[in-house]
Design a protein around this motif. Structure first.
Motif, PDB file in Angstrom:
ATOM      1  N   ASN A 287       0.814  -1.146  -0.089  1.00 32.25           N
ATOM      2  CA  ASN A 287      -0.069  -0.201  -0.076  1.00 32.25           C
ATOM      3  C   ASN A 287       0.899   1.302   0.082  1.00 32.25           C
ATOM      4  O   ASN A 287       1.663   1.382   0.982  1.00 32.25           O
ATOM      5  CB  ASN A 287      -0.947   0.122   1.146  1.00 32.25           C
ATOM      6  N   ILE A 288       0.883   1.834  -0.853  1.00 37.44           N
ATOM      7  CA  ILE A 288       1.647   3.146  -1.225  1.00 37.44           C
ATOM      8  C   ILE A 288       1.054   4.527  -1.397  1.00 37.44           C
ATOM      9  O   ILE A 288       0.171   4.641  -1.925  1.00 37.44           O
ATOM     10  CB  ILE A 288       2.719   2.974  -2.459  1.00 37.44           C
ATOM     11  N   THR A 289       1.682   5.482  -0.729  1.00 35.37           N
ATOM     12  CA  THR A 289       1.023   6.661  -0.761  1.00 35.37           C
ATOM     13  C   THR A 289       1.909   7.779  -0.866  1.00 35.37           C
ATOM     14  O   THR A 289       3.110   7.645  -0.256  1.00 35.37           O
ATOM     15  CB  THR A 289       0.139   7.228   0.295  1.00 35.37           C
ATOM     16  N   ILE A 290       1.738   9.123  -1.365  1.00 31.14           N
ATOM     17  CA  ILE A 290       2.586  10.146  -1.541  1.00 31.14           C
ATOM     18  C   ILE A 290       2.335  11.074  -0.438  1.00 31.14           C
ATOM     19  O   ILE A 290       1.037  11.610  -0.472  1.00 31.14           O
ATOM     20  CB  ILE A 290       2.598  10.747  -2.907  1.00 31.14           C
ATOM     21  N   GLU A 291       3.172  11.273   0.534  1.00 30.39           N
ATOM     22  CA  GLU A 291       2.862  12.171   1.803  1.00 30.39           C
ATOM     23  C   GLU A 291       3.238  13.479   1.725  1.00 30.39           C
ATOM     24  O   GLU A 291       2.709  14.439   2.453  1.00 30.39           O
ATOM     25  CB  GLU A 291       3.194  11.440   2.995  1.00 30.39           C
ATOM     26  N   GLU A 292       3.972  13.880   0.851  1.00 34.29           N
ATOM     27  CA  GLU A 292       4.880  15.088   0.841  1.00 34.29           C
ATOM     28  C   GLU A 292       5.296  15.572  -0.309  1.00 34.29           C
ATOM     29  O   GLU A 292       6.354  14.957  -1.050  1.00 34.29           O
ATOM     30  CB  GLU A 292       5.936  15.423   1.857  1.00 34.29           C
ATOM     31  N   PRO A 293       4.830  16.835  -1.028  1.00 31.16           N
ATOM     32  CA  PRO A 293       3.669  17.413  -0.374  1.00 31.16           C
ATOM     33  C   PRO A 293       2.579  16.703  -0.923  1.00 31.16           C
ATOM     34  O   PRO A 293       2.433  15.671  -1.712  1.00 31.16           O
ATOM     35  CB  PRO A 293       3.863  18.780  -1.329  1.00 31.16           C
ATOM     36  N   PRO A 294       1.196  16.841  -0.307  1.00 26.40           N
ATOM     37  CA  PRO A 294      -0.034  16.562  -0.425  1.00 26.40           C
ATOM     38  C   PRO A 294      -0.400  16.752  -1.847  1.00 26.40           C
ATOM     39  O   PRO A 294       0.017  17.893  -2.105  1.00 26.40           O
ATOM     40  CB  PRO A 294      -1.041  17.066   0.594  1.00 26.40           C
ATOM     41  N   TYR A 295      -0.659  15.930  -2.731  1.00 24.30           N
ATOM     42  CA  TYR A 295      -1.229  16.243  -4.010  1.00 24.30           C
ATOM     43  C   TYR A 295      -2.252  17.019  -3.904  1.00 24.30           C
ATOM     44  O   TYR A 295      -3.297  17.236  -3.187  1.00 24.30           O
ATOM     45  CB  TYR A 295      -1.531  14.722  -4.907  1.00 24.30           C
TER      46      TYR A 295
ATOM     47  N   ARG B  96      11.357  15.636  -5.215  1.00 22.53           N
ATOM     48  CA  ARG B  96      11.738  14.725  -4.055  1.00 22.53           C
ATOM     49  C   ARG B  96      10.510  14.346  -3.063  1.00 22.53           C
ATOM     50  O   ARG B  96      10.724  14.653  -2.012  1.00 22.53           O
ATOM     51  CB  ARG B  96      13.009  15.152  -3.462  1.00 22.53           C
ATOM     52  N   PRO B  97       9.471  13.888  -3.649  1.00 23.34           N
ATOM     53  CA  PRO B  97       8.545  13.716  -2.588  1.00 23.34           C
ATOM     54  C   PRO B  97       8.775  12.555  -1.576  1.00 23.34           C
ATOM     55  O   PRO B  97       9.512  11.728  -1.965  1.00 23.34           O
ATOM     56  CB  PRO B  97       7.201  13.352  -3.719  1.00 23.34           C
ATOM     57  N   VAL B  98       8.040  12.521  -0.528  1.00 19.93           N
ATOM     58  CA  VAL B  98       8.144  11.472   0.447  1.00 19.93           C
ATOM     59  C   VAL B  98       6.983  10.312   0.186  1.00 19.93           C
ATOM     60  O   VAL B  98       6.158  10.740  -0.080  1.00 19.93           O
ATOM     61  CB  VAL B  98       8.091  11.963   1.857  1.00 19.93           C
ATOM     62  N   ILE B  99       7.410   9.285   0.108  1.00 22.43           N
ATOM     63  CA  ILE B  99       6.341   8.157  -0.126  1.00 22.43           C
ATOM     64  C   ILE B  99       6.257   7.393   1.276  1.00 22.43           C
ATOM     65  O   ILE B  99       7.224   7.248   2.104  1.00 22.43           O
ATOM     66  CB  ILE B  99       6.659   7.073  -1.294  1.00 22.43           C
ATOM     67  N   ARG B 100       5.029   6.789   1.567  1.00 24.44           N
ATOM     68  CA  ARG B 100       4.818   5.944   2.833  1.00 24.44           C
ATOM     69  C   ARG B 100       4.420   4.564   2.095  1.00 24.44           C
ATOM     70  O   ARG B 100       3.573   4.542   1.014  1.00 24.44           O
ATOM     71  CB  ARG B 100       3.725   6.370   3.655  1.00 24.44           C
ATOM     72  N   TYR B 101       4.562   3.330   2.718  1.00 12.50           N
ATOM     73  CA  TYR B 101       4.555   2.134   2.116  1.00 12.50           C
ATOM     74  C   TYR B 101       4.393   1.035   3.176  1.00 12.50           C
ATOM     75  O   TYR B 101       5.124   1.317   4.284  1.00 12.50           O
ATOM     76  CB  TYR B 101       5.528   1.696   1.265  1.00 12.50           C
ATOM     77  N   ARG B 102       3.635   0.221   3.169  1.00 12.38           N
ATOM     78  CA  ARG B 102       3.610  -1.131   4.093  1.00 12.38           C
ATOM     79  C   ARG B 102       2.997  -2.271   3.078  1.00 12.38           C
ATOM     80  O   ARG B 102       2.194  -2.127   2.345  1.00 12.38           O
ATOM     81  CB  ARG B 102       2.674  -0.579   5.239  1.00 12.38           C
ATOM     82  N   THR B 103       3.464  -3.345   3.826  1.00 14.24           N
ATOM     83  CA  THR B 103       2.666  -4.911   3.337  1.00 14.24           C
ATOM     84  C   THR B 103       2.841  -5.577   4.545  1.00 14.24           C
ATOM     85  O   THR B 103       3.520  -5.537   5.748  1.00 14.24           O
ATOM     86  CB  THR B 103       3.520  -5.324   1.859  1.00 14.24           C
TER      87      THR B 103
END
Length: 268
Positions: A40-48, A58-65
């Protein structure tokens, strides 16, 4: 016999012909041939913003599985389908700042690798998030024209797309009106990025480049006053949030004051 994915204990003892039995020896092991679940991946910085574009390279991504058996050992990422998988090294688990991205549309893939070494090798199954990057400022609106009517002002301008990396780029236009230094509120028009009732501005939504028109009737029933001179400024905001330089023109209600050609500022 095929063992299913699970944890097992293998126990061995030896017995000689006389019936003597050795000490029992055992070893624990895990069978895991199944890769982790898609991330599960989202782009957190900056919010779109609402267009899913950003000017941050250089956006920040968050991810987990999760992995049902041996557990996730580490994560890997790659940029676009033809990129190379790279181990994510980060001090914040589940969060990673991407390396610099070029302007354009990108797919950011992330996959987990479990402690048995399994990872999904099929990009059709791997998780990805679309990251659209645009660092190019819009071109300055040009050919400004302020034509005064009885109690209104017709304000026109032209625009063009100067972004080769995004041929579908389009703008919101922010128009500010001022009168003898007095701040007046003009209702926000179109699909505004944000409503700001503290400023004298309107926002005009435009998907197509070319000629654009806004008719300003003032803030009350009296409308704009004949003979009064008003100054209009305009700038463009593209869907990544980049802001153009401003252009401006002055016009009087009931009087056609002037036209601003591309690259020039004229005042009546």
């Amino acid at each position: 016999y095929r063992l299913e994915d699970d944890f097992y204990t293998f126990t061995v003892t030896a017995q000689d012909r006389s019936g003597n039995v050795s000490e029992t020896k055992s070893v624990n092991f895990c069978i895991d041939v199944t890769p982790p679940e898609p991330c599960n991946i989202t782009i957190e910085e900056p919010p779109y913003n609402r267009y899913n574009w950003t000017s941050n390279t250089r956006p920040v991504i968050r991810y987990r599985t999760t992995d049902a058996t041996s557990g996730v050992a580490w994560y890997e990422y790659k940029v676009d389908e033809n990129g190379s998988w790279t181990v994510i090294e980060t001090e914040t688990p589940g969060e990673f700042r991407l390396p610099p991205l070029k302007d354009g549309k990108h797919r950011i893939y992330v996959r987990g690798r479990d402690k048995a070494g399994n990872a999904c090798e099929d990009d059709a199954v791997n998780s990805y998030v679309v990251c659209n990057v645009d660092t190019t400022k819009p071109s300055v609106p040009y050919n400004l024209n302020a034509v005064g009517g009885k109690d209104f002002m017709t304000f026109t301008w032209e625009s063009e797309n100067n972004n080769p990396s995004d041929p579908e780029d389009f703008h919101d236009f922010v128009i500010t009106r001022s009168y003898e230094g007095r701040v007046e509120y003009i209702e926000v028009k179109g699909n505004a990025l944000d409503r700001n009732h503290e400023k004298t501005e309107i926002r005009v939504y435009d998907r197509d480049f070319g000629a654009n028109t806004y008719v300003d009737h003032g803030r009350n029933e009296a409308g704009l006053q004949v003979g009064d001179k008003y100054k209009y400024t305009i700038y463009a905001i593209d869907r990544a949030g980049n802001v153009s330089e401003e252009a401006e023109i002055e016009g009087s209600v009931g009087i056609t004051v002037g036209k601003v050609e591309k690259g020039w500022w004229l005042h009546g």
